[in-house]
Enzyme design. Structure first.
Site, PDB file in Angstrom:
ATOM      1  CG  HIS A  17      -1.918   1.072   1.302  1.00 51.51           C
ATOM      2  ND1 HIS A  17      -3.058   0.993   2.068  1.00 51.51           N
ATOM      3  CD2 HIS A  17      -1.953   2.296   0.715  1.00 51.51           C
ATOM      4  CE1 HIS A  17      -3.744   2.108   1.946  1.00 51.51           C
ATOM      5  NE2 HIS A  17      -3.094   2.926   1.138  1.00 51.51           N
ATOM      6  CG  HIS A  19      -1.212   6.210  -2.529  1.00 44.93           C
ATOM      7  ND1 HIS A  19      -2.346   6.040  -3.280  1.00 44.93           N
ATOM      8  CD2 HIS A  19      -1.512   5.762  -1.278  1.00 44.93           C
ATOM      9  CE1 HIS A  19      -3.298   5.518  -2.519  1.00 44.93           C
ATOM     10  NE2 HIS A  19      -2.820   5.332  -1.299  1.00 44.93           N
ATOM     11  CG  HIS A 197      -7.567   3.443  -0.412  1.00 43.97           C
ATOM     12  ND1 HIS A 197      -6.859   2.876  -1.427  1.00 43.97           N
ATOM     13  CD2 HIS A 197      -6.689   4.235   0.282  1.00 43.97           C
ATOM     14  CE1 HIS A 197      -5.602   3.288  -1.365  1.00 43.97           C
ATOM     15  NE2 HIS A 197      -5.461   4.117  -0.337  1.00 43.97           N
ATOM     16  CD  GLU A 200      -7.748   6.637   4.434  1.00 43.72           C
ATOM     17  OE1 GLU A 200      -8.280   6.650   3.302  1.00 43.72           O
ATOM     18  OE2 GLU A 200      -6.644   7.188   4.665  1.00 43.72           O
ATOM     19  CG  ASP A 278      -1.651   5.718   2.736  1.00 39.71           C
ATOM     20  OD1 ASP A 278      -1.914   5.432   1.557  1.00 39.71           O
ATOM     21  OD2 ASP A 278      -2.472   6.272   3.490  1.00 39.71           O
ATOM     22  CG  ASP A 279       0.011   8.974   0.594  1.00 36.12           C
ATOM     23  OD1 ASP A 279       0.128   8.888  -0.638  1.00 36.12           O
ATOM     24  OD2 ASP A 279      -1.036   8.665   1.211  1.00 36.12           O
TER      25      ASP A 279
HETATM   26  N1  ADE Z   1      -4.466   8.774  -1.835  1.00 34.86           N
HETATM   27  C1  ADE Z   1      -3.249   8.818  -1.289  1.00 34.86           C
HETATM   28  N2  ADE Z   1      -3.292   8.451  -0.002  1.00 34.86           N
HETATM   29  C2  ADE Z   1      -4.580   8.152   0.277  1.00 34.86           C
HETATM   30  C3  ADE Z   1      -5.277   7.699   1.418  1.00 34.86           C
HETATM   31  N3  ADE Z   1      -4.656   7.488   2.583  1.00 34.86           N
HETATM   32  N4  ADE Z   1      -6.595   7.511   1.329  1.00 34.86           N
HETATM   33  C4  ADE Z   1      -7.234   7.738   0.189  1.00 34.86           C
HETATM   34  N5  ADE Z   1      -6.632   8.162  -0.913  1.00 34.86           N
HETATM   35  C5  ADE Z   1      -5.312   8.369  -0.882  1.00 34.86           C
HETATM   36 ZN    ZN Z   2      -3.674   4.788   0.467  1.00 37.29          ZN
END
Ligand code: ADE
Ligand code: ZN
Length: 318
Positions: A17, A19, A197, A200, A278-279
């Site tokens: 996971h 991005h 996703h 969340e 994630d990011d």
């Molecule tokens: N795009 C990038 N990170 C995300 C996240 N945590 N939830 C939804 N979309 C995303």
């Molecule tokens: Zn994500």
């Protein structure tokens, strides 16, 4: 003595996971802005980092989509992906399944092929030079309409040899799985696998709907699945993986107090839970940082941590 971080790094693991646009570090944001003549609303790298104080998912997404404007050429997408792979290597990652958001780029006039070719070339070299295997997952932005998702799927058609599956990301509130039933059906018809996703910021019902309506194999996040014990039992019985991201959940106020994160409860219920970043450029850490943070917050044992790393390989599409 070996530190917790050294132990975590020593475990072979997959990141499922991630991005790729979320790996854009402020330093690279400035370099690419300069290279491409894009102006940024920040005076310095420190000012960018200071802006990363998020109230919720949307406040993050606003900055994240704005930051992606510095990505213009194939070289930019290559450099971004290569820098991520080097960091993943340092964390003991042996396999990556990377998300990219084509609509973030095609909506501002960047060709689909420019994005895809840059990412795919770095992934190929990552396999050759870093020994990291990969899969690539194309995400639909759920705040856009289904027509746009279907058009994106058509743009992907010439590149299917490089794309393994589709995903669904962006703002979950008000954009439930049902909105994308046709797009996911079309993706399955094209032979693509699927993840989404869900749970969340949205309810456990979104996790159920992603499984039944979109026929996804894994759930990204799935934090709120814990609210529905029947769903938890279903995830465990059918070995449906959750790709969880502790630092993201903390920074986006999903679970501001990590000691209240449901990861261990879900593991104990038999769910195939994994840890991911994630990011990472926005949430203060790459995959090893996420393992350290959740291990410390939940008092995980070495056996728990090893199980999480093993889960990541089991849940992967290797
Ligand atoms: N795009 C990038 N990170 C995300 C996240 N945590 N939830 C939804 N979309 C995303
Ligand atoms: Zn994500």
């Amino acid at each position: 003595m070996r530190t917790l971080r050294e132990f975590i790094i020593s475990l072979p693991k997959a990141e499922l996971h991630l991005h790729i646009e979320g790996t854009l570090e402020p330093e690279m944001m400035f370099d690419l802005a300069m290279r491409n003549g894009v102006s940024l609303p920040y005076a310095s790298v420190d000012e960018v980092r200071a802006a990363y104080d998020f109230a919720d998912l949307q406040s993050f997404l606003d900055l994240y989509y704005a930051g992606a404007a510095v990505l213009v050429t194939e070289e930019d997408f290559f450099d971004l992906t290569w820098a991520y792979l080097e960091r993943a290597k340092a964390d003991g990652v042996v396999h990556v399944e990377i998300f990219f958001d084509p609509q973030t780029h095609t909506e501002r006039g960047i060709e689909f092929g420019t994005v895809l070719n840059g990412i795919a070339r770095a992934l190929k070299l990552g396999e050759l030079y870093l020994g990291i295997t990969h899969r690539l997952i194309m995400c639909f932005l759920r705040h856009l309409d289904e027509e746009s998702a279907l058009a994106t799927l058509e743009q992907a058609r010439p590149y299917l040899q490089f794309i393994d599956g589709v995903g669904l990301d962006s703002g979950e509130r008000g954009n439930p799985p049902a909105k994308f039933e046709k797009a996911f059906h079309a993706a399955h018809e094209m032979g693509l696998r699927a993840v989404a996703h869900a749970g969340e910021e949205g309810p456990a019902g979104n996790v159920t709907d992603a499984l039944t309506l979109l026929k996804v194999e894994r759930i990204d996040h799935g934090v709120n699945a814990i609210d529905d014990l029947e769903l938890v039992a279903h995830l465990a019985t059918h070995r449906i993986p959750l790709t969880m991201c502790p630092l993201s959940n903390q920074r986006l106020q999903v679970t501001p107090d990590l000691s209240a994160h449901p990861l261990k409860k879900l593991m104990d219920a038999g769910v195939l839970v994994t840890v991911n970043s994630d990011d990472p450029a926005y949430f203060g850490g790459y995959v090893a940082d996420n393992y350290v943070a959740i291990a410390e917050a939940l008092d995980l044992t070495e056996a728990d941590i090893a199980a999480l790393a093993e889960n990541s390989l089991l849940a992967s599409w290797r």
